[in-house]
Design an enzyme around this catalytic site. Structure first.
Site, short mmCIF file in Angstrom:
data_model
loop_
_atom_site.label_atom_id
_atom_site.label_comp_id
_atom_site.label_asym_id
_atom_site.label_seq_id
_atom_site.Cartn_x
_atom_site.Cartn_y
_atom_site.Cartn_z
N ASN A 105 0.80 -1.23 0.00
CA ASN A 105 0.00 0.00 0.00
C ASN A 105 0.83 1.28 0.00
O ASN A 105 0.32 2.35 0.27
CB ASN A 105 -0.96 -0.01 1.19
CG ASN A 105 -1.77 -1.30 1.24
OD1 ASN A 105 -1.58 -2.09 2.16
ND2 ASN A 105 -2.60 -1.53 0.25
N ILE A 113 0.94 6.82 0.06
CA ILE A 113 0.30 5.80 0.89
C ILE A 113 -1.16 5.65 0.47
O ILE A 113 -1.89 6.64 0.37
CB ILE A 113 0.37 6.19 2.38
CG1 ILE A 113 1.81 6.40 2.81
CG2 ILE A 113 -0.31 5.14 3.25
CD1 ILE A 113 1.97 7.08 4.15
N CYS A 114 -1.58 4.41 0.24
CA CYS A 114 -2.98 4.12 -0.06
C CYS A 114 -3.65 3.72 1.25
O CYS A 114 -3.49 2.59 1.73
CB CYS A 114 -3.09 3.00 -1.09
SG CYS A 114 -4.80 2.61 -1.51
N LEU A 115 -4.36 4.67 1.85
CA LEU A 115 -5.04 4.45 3.12
C LEU A 115 -6.33 5.25 3.09
O LEU A 115 -6.31 6.46 2.83
CB LEU A 115 -4.12 4.90 4.27
CG LEU A 115 -4.61 4.69 5.69
CD1 LEU A 115 -4.85 3.21 5.98
CD2 LEU A 115 -3.61 5.25 6.68
N LEU A 148 -0.33 -0.20 -4.31
CA LEU A 148 0.42 0.81 -5.04
C LEU A 148 1.76 0.22 -5.47
O LEU A 148 2.38 0.70 -6.41
CB LEU A 148 0.65 2.05 -4.18
CG LEU A 148 -0.54 2.96 -3.97
CD1 LEU A 148 -0.20 4.06 -2.98
CD2 LEU A 148 -0.99 3.56 -5.28
#
Length: 181
Positions: A105, A113-115, A148
């Site tokens: 991520n 950051i994929c959050l 990601l």
């Protein structure tokens, strides 16, 4: 009718009200100063997070977070960069890893950051400190279905836990641990 002895004073102000953008900026600064004071007051409360405000810009912060135990990131210290928008806390900060990390991520080159809380699940109840806690939780519990870093995500989705952990440990040693000697 006024009680006796009380005079009426009328003040006339020719000041123009502040534009909405200026009010948002003031509110944002006030919130960030409050968070800054909280961080200073409770520095030892969370030993896994060291959050620091830039000396010249309250909208720029960095954090050092410790890799969670029992993960390939254990023993590593990872640096994050925060760019806080003027509309904070109504809009989330932009956060990225400055330290290279092998994680599904996190974009390997940019540190993006994929959050969900940094995107569509943001709430003004979140603070910069709680965002750091959420990132540490993400490090311990990766989500390979929204990668990601496709190489990292593919290892986990294919069930190659050993391969993923080996790569993540290697990059943690190379980028997030102090050099010996």
């Amino acid at each position: 009718m006024r009680p006796s002895g009380v005079s009426l004073i009328v003040l006339h102000c020719s000041c123009k009200p502040l534009p909405l953008a200026a009010l948002c900026l003031q509110a944002s600064r006030a919130r960030l100063f409050k968070e800054y004071k909280e961080v200073q007051r409770e520095k030892s409360a969370d030993p896994d997070i060291q959050l620091v405000c830039d000396d010249s810009n309250i909208f720029k912060w960095t954090a050092l977070i410790k890799g969670p135990s029992e993960t390939p990131y254990e023993g590593g210290v990872f640096q994050l960069a925060f760019a806080v928008p003027e509309q904070y806390p109504l809009q989330p900060p932009q956060v990225r890893f400055l330290t290279k990390i092998f994680h599904p991520n996190v974009h390997f080159k940019t540190g993006e950051i994929c959050l969900d809380i940094l995107k569509n699940a943001w709430s003004p109840a979140w603070t910069l400190q709680s965002v750091c806690r959420a990132i540490i939780a993400l490090m311990a519990h990766p989500e390979p279905d929204s990668p990601l870093n496709c190489d990292s995500g593919n290892l986990l989705r294919s069930g190659d836990i050993r391969g993923f952990q080996s790569m993540a440990r290697m990059y943690t040693r190379l980028a997030a641990m102090p050099k010996k000697g």
